[in-house]
Design a protein around this motif. Structure first.
Motif: not given
Length: 320
Positions: A131-132, A113-116, A119-124, A135-140
């Motif tokens: 790229f998140l 998750q990200t705050s105000n 930006l964050k990047e994750v490699i699956l 103020r977003s959240a992802i579950r993987y």
């Protein structure tokens, strides 16, 4: 042969949660003794592990101890092990890791998750990239298995660069929306508060569904806005889709609502129109992530000859 970064972090999380076994701990230590470990540890992003983030890339054993000191240790029996080298050590580690993978039929789910303004990047595990946005959240999952590759966008916006494979890649939302692709680049936005869902395609082909009913099939430049009662398709220049991943958004003939949504996303601040005329404003300017908000609001107001009035608690600004 290197160990998957997600698997390595999975074992570290097990240590933190006091669920790691003696054999898993021994495998961790054994892996740290291999020649490949130093370079891989230096390249792994521990930012989604707050208790283990920011450790310097020192020698393997020192780095391991620095990480472990921040994670509650599980009392275990003393394990006798010897420092092995070269091919023999790598082979033993990979054999042990293979056994662990067989045991973990249901891989753990990870949340990012990200705050105000962040930006964050994750490699699956399949090399796809996410790229998140702020103020977003992802579950993987820590690893993909089965006939599909499924991730969950819990809130906010994400840009997906999906590696092409036979197994479909699916983005699910809490509201039951599904975005299904094989290999493409696209953005998905879900807002459970405003109760709407958006998809825009940069490359490839995307199918959007809800409860197995197709909402839209999208090609490059196509987008769909869905508010759970009706859908609206649009078309735009594909080159502008996902531009925010660079850390900058360009407002081009943007409405007041679009500008206000961007400020809310980046800063968590509510922008209010002080009168009806302000609601008809349009905005043309670049907005960089990390810019101080008050000077930015002054520029935004200057575009249309307005002024900003801040509430005392600084949670909102009124444009008049």
């Amino acid at each position: 042969m290197p160990v998957s970064p997600e698997l390595l972090k999975q074992l570290l999380r097990k240590q933190k949660d006091n669920t790691i076994t003696d054999r898993e701990m021994a495998l961790l230590r054994l892996y740290l003794s291999t020649p490949e470990a130093e370079d891989q540890l230096a390249s792994i992003d521990f930012s989604d592990m707050p208790d283990a983030a920011g450790e310097p890339a020192t020698s393997q054993e020192i780095r391991f101890q620095q990480i472990m000191q921040k994670i509650p240790r599980k009392p275990v029996r003393k394990v006798l092990w010897y420092r092995l080298a070269g091919v023999a050590a790598v082979a033993l580690v990979m054999t042990g890791i293979g056994m662990l993978l067989q045991e973990d039929k249901d891989p753990p789910m990870l949340t990012l998750q990200t705050s105000n303004g962040e930006l964050k990047e994750v490699i699956l595990p399949d090399s796809s990239r996410i790229f998140l946005n702020a103020r977003s959240a992802i579950r993987y999952p820590a690893s993909f298995s089965g006939k599909t590759r499924t991730v969950q966008l819990l809130q906010g916006q994400a840009y997906f660069d999906v590696t092409k494979q036979e197994a479909p890649f699916i983005v699910e939302s809490r509201e039951g929306m599904q975005t299904i692709v094989l290999g493409t680049t696209f953005t998905v936005m879900t807002d459970s508060i405003a109760n709407h869902f958006q998809v825009a395609v940069k490359t490839g082909k995307v199918r959007v569904e809800r409860q197995q009913n197709t909402i839209a099939t999208l090609l490059p430049g196509d987008g769909v806005f869905y508010d759970f009662t009706k859908s609206k398709t649009t078309h735009t220049d594909p080159g502008g889709i996902g531009e925010w991943t660079s850390g900058e958004v360009r407002l081009s003939e943007a409405s007041f609502a679009e500008m206000a949504n961007l400020v809310k996303q980046l800063y968590g601040i509510t922008v209010i129109a002080g009168d009806a005329a302000v609601q008809h404003n349009q905005y043309n300017l670049p907005v960089k992530y990390g810019t101080d908000l008050r000077p930015l609001m002054e520029v935004i107001c200057m575009v249309n000859g307005n002024r900003a009035e801040w509430r005392k608690d600084s949670t909102a600004v009124i444009i008049r």
